[in-house]
Scaffold this active site. Structure first.
Site, PDB file in Angstrom:
ATOM      1  N   ASP A 279       0.678  -0.855   0.193  1.00  0.00           N
ATOM      2  CA  ASP A 279      -0.136   0.105   0.263  1.00  0.00           C
ATOM      3  C   ASP A 279       0.567   1.048  -0.684  1.00  0.00           C
ATOM      4  O   ASP A 279       2.314   1.293   0.837  1.00  0.00           O
ATOM      5  CB  ASP A 279      -1.029  -0.232   1.054  1.00  0.00           C
ATOM      6  CG  ASP A 279      -1.813   1.229   1.040  1.00  0.00           C
ATOM      7  OD1 ASP A 279      -2.777   1.803  -0.047  1.00  0.00           O
ATOM      8  OD2 ASP A 279      -2.190   1.217   2.247  1.00  0.00           O
TER       9      ASP A 279
ATOM     10  N   ASN B 129     -10.377  -3.165  -6.489  1.00  0.00           N
ATOM     11  CA  ASN B 129      -9.563  -1.823  -7.209  1.00  0.00           C
ATOM     12  C   ASN B 129     -10.110  -1.502  -8.267  1.00  0.00           C
ATOM     13  O   ASN B 129     -10.127  -0.742  -9.673  1.00  0.00           O
ATOM     14  CB  ASN B 129      -8.257  -2.337  -7.059  1.00  0.00           C
ATOM     15  CG  ASN B 129      -7.632  -1.977  -5.556  1.00  0.00           C
ATOM     16  OD1 ASN B 129      -6.220  -3.495  -5.616  1.00  0.00           O
ATOM     17  ND2 ASN B 129      -7.741  -0.912  -5.168  1.00  0.00           N
TER      18      ASN B 129
END
Length: 261
Positions: free
Chosen positions: A32, A80
């Site tokens: 991330d 996503n």
């Protein structure tokens, strides 16, 4: 589902030192911070994702050196797809490029590659290269590299439950046959052991729907580093932190010490 292995406890009850404890067998990483890394430098999000690929290379190399048996990387979640179309398209291009360029290097290093997730969501070209990559490395005996792409832990659990329900409806199973081992075998993650250590970068402290079943007894390590800044030294820090922990798996310290006696 394989049973987690208990660490060797010291006789005096103190936590094991890093020199006395083996590295985690299965390390899973939620990568991330690519976008934040890029924004901090006035760059596009795509540049951040490209920098993240370099971090992937460094971490794979260091994990193999440290004796990690399975390394799972959360590359693209089922959520996503909600990101801007330009970013999603760039991620798909990077994924395809990595499948074309990186797999030979993995094979040369005896690393086995598996891709988990709903592959039907990808283009034909990506699906074809996934199949080629997995076939090329299938017989390798070194570290097992698992890439989670278009993957979600809830999707995996629901898919497994649906598969078992269909088997019950067809008369192939009865409901009482379904236990943890049967559910584990039906999941997309059936070919990987339980996670020992889960690392998340960028300072966020959540699992984000990653390997929820396999993370049941995982130790968690949260790094403040954005993913492109995460390197071999940062991985060493996480592995050494793991080696200083005592894992109880629902038992007491006294029980663990008795097992190690």
């Amino acid at each position: 589902m394989t049973s987690p292995q208990l660490p060797q406890a010291q006789q005096d009850g103190t936590p094991p030192s890093r020199s006395e404890e083996a590295p985690p067998s299965h390390v899973a990483i939620i990568m991330d911070g690519n976008n934040r890394w890029a924004r901090a430098r006035g760059l596009s999000g795509v540049r951040g994702h490209r920098a993240g690929v370099e971090a992937v290379r460094a971490v794979i190399e260091r994990a193999a050196q440290r004796g990690v048996q399975t390394l799972s990387l959360f590359a693209f979640s089922s959520e996503n797809w909600k990101r801007p179309a330009a970013e999603v398209n760039a991620l798909m291009e990077l994924f395809l490029m990595a499948l074309k360029r990186e797999v030979k290097k993995l094979n040369d290093r005896n690393i086995r590659l598996s891709i988990i997730g709903e592959q039907r969501g990808f283009s034909y070209a990506i699906q074809k290269h996934i199949q080629r990559a997995e076939s090329l490395t299938a017989e390798n005996t070194g570290m097992h590299l698992v890439i989670a792409a278009n993957y979600g832990g809830q999707w995996d659990l629901a898919r497994a439950a649906r598969q078992l329900a269909e088997q019950v409806a067809a008369g192939e199973l009865v409901a009482s046959d379904i236990d943890e081992a049967r559910l584990d075998a039906a999941m997309n993650t059936h070919n990987v052991p339980p996670v020992d250590l889960c690392i998340r970068t960028s300072g966020e402290q959540r699992l984000s729907n990653f390997m929820l079943w396999q993370l049941a007894y995982a130790e968690l390590h949260f790094s403040p580093l954005l993913w492109p800044d995460f390197n071999g030294a940062a991985l060493d820090e996480a592995l050494d932190d793991f080696c200083l922990r005592r894992r109880r798996f629902g038992m007491t310290d006294a029980q663990i010490e008795a097992q190690g006696a």
